[in-house]
Design an enzyme around this catalytic site. Structure first.
Site, mmCIF file in Angstrom:
data_model
loop_
_atom_site.group_PDB
_atom_site.id
_atom_site.type_symbol
_atom_site.label_atom_id
_atom_site.label_comp_id
_atom_site.label_asym_id
_atom_site.label_seq_id
_atom_site.Cartn_x
_atom_site.Cartn_y
_atom_site.Cartn_z
ATOM 1 N N ASN A 120 10.252 -27.725 49.863
ATOM 2 C CA ASN A 120 9.321 -26.763 49.259
ATOM 3 C C ASN A 120 9.752 -25.319 49.457
ATOM 4 O O ASN A 120 10.436 -25.014 50.433
ATOM 5 C CB ASN A 120 7.920 -26.971 49.844
ATOM 6 N N ARG A 151 -1.272 -39.251 43.037
ATOM 7 C CA ARG A 151 -2.548 -38.762 43.581
ATOM 8 C C ARG A 151 -3.602 -38.667 42.482
ATOM 9 O O ARG A 151 -4.792 -38.908 42.726
ATOM 10 C CB ARG A 151 -2.326 -37.408 44.256
ATOM 11 N N HIS A 175 4.638 -27.760 41.137
ATOM 12 C CA HIS A 175 4.174 -28.597 42.251
ATOM 13 C C HIS A 175 3.469 -27.701 43.264
ATOM 14 O O HIS A 175 4.028 -27.295 44.276
ATOM 15 C CB HIS A 175 5.375 -29.304 42.892
#
Length: 312
Positions: A120, A151, A175
């Protein structure tokens, strides 16, 4: 067939465990910079072979990229989480230098490798990997949308009672909690629109809960999730090595698709032996088009930190 996972933290080790159990390669290399961590976790995974019945060899190494030579696929999970008081720019700068170094070392020994980026901020790290390595765009893929979509299906199943495996539902865009776009109007339960089973209020709740899915888990367990990310990674790796040509949302380089240029962002992609083989064009309404543009703007602002810091 050899697959390498860089980073033996919770996400990397879980991904390596899933890849090993699925027997996706003859050998899996798990690499970490911390002495003994990858070796220990690889040995622990190896000791489940007699119980679970797999034959894949998994080897842990400390910062020895020569052992990764000849990898067909490599997964990059390296980097640090954002710490209290750390700015976004500091996080990007720290992780960018780590990811850039990892990618360059991988290519040194595996020039034909397909790279799956998990670190990330994922969309920005995918963009960095593509620009820093000069690889063809099909060989640099960001994993984020696959996790977010799983999810999304979970949240829909909680409200409908449907089996998650009976659902088709995807998340596009960046994201991140504010940049992802769960496409509730496109979601189906065995070809029937899920909007037929959910009230307007439930639809809003599903979308909202999906967007904070990662943050919710971090709040509950005190750290980032690892089981679902590890499974998402393994699913994408499997589609590559077995040429399954499955449809995932993945962060890939856009050259006009969805109205965007020079950015890596989550869109529906066919994943096969050549990596990201085809971007699928969705018919979005004006509301979702506007959300996608806003998502791209947010990701592009993070990408700008790379050039401002002279990292690329």
């Amino acid at each position: 067939m050899k697959i390498t996972v860089i980073g033996a933290g919770a996400v990397g080790a879980t991904a390596a465990d899933n890849i090993t159990r699925k027997e996706l390669a003859e050998e899996v290399i798990l690499l970490d910079i911390k002495e003994g961590v990858a070796e220990g976790k690889a040995q622990d995974i190896s000791q489940t072979a007699a119980l679970l019945g797999f034959d894949t060899k998994i080897t842990g190494v400390t910062n020895d990229y020569e052992k990764t030579a000849g990898s067909s696929v490599a997964v990059i999970t390296s980097g640090i989480p954002r710490k209290p008081g750390m700015t976004r720019e500091e996080l990007i700068g720290t992780n960018a230098n780590i990811v850039k170094s990892v990618a360059e070392n991988l290519l040194k020994y595996s020039p034909e490798v397909i790279i799956l980026v998990v670190s990330n901020p994922m969309d920005t790290m995918t963009y960095l990997t593509l620009k820093a390595t000069g690889l063809p765009k099909n060989r640099v893929i960001g994993m984020g949308g696959a996790l977010d979509s799983s999810r999304f299906k979970y949240q829909i199943s909680q409200h409908t009672g449907a089996s998650p495996s009976d659902l088709n539902a995807i998340v596009i865009g960046g994201h991140g909690d504010t940049t992802m776009i769960p496409l509730i109007k496109h979601a189906t339960w065995n070809s029937i629109p899920v909007t037929q089973f959910l009230s307007a209020q439930q639809q809003e709740q599903v979308v909202a809960d999906t967007m904070v899915g990662g943050a919710t888990l971090t709040k509950l367990i005190g750290t980032s999730a690892w089981y679902a990310p590890g499974a998402a990674i393994a699913g994408m790796v499997e589609s590559i090595v077995r040429n399954q040509k499955k449809l995932f949302t993945a962060s890939v380089y856009l050259e006009g698709e969805y109205g965007e240029q020079d950015i890596t962002l989550g869109v529906p992609v066919i994943i096969g032996k050549n990596g990201a083989e085809k971007i699928i064009a969705l018919q979005l309404d004006e509301e979702d088009k506007a959300k996608f543009r806003q998502s791209a703007e947010a990701v592009r602002s993070m990408n700008n930190v790379l050039s401002e810091s002279k990292i690329i």
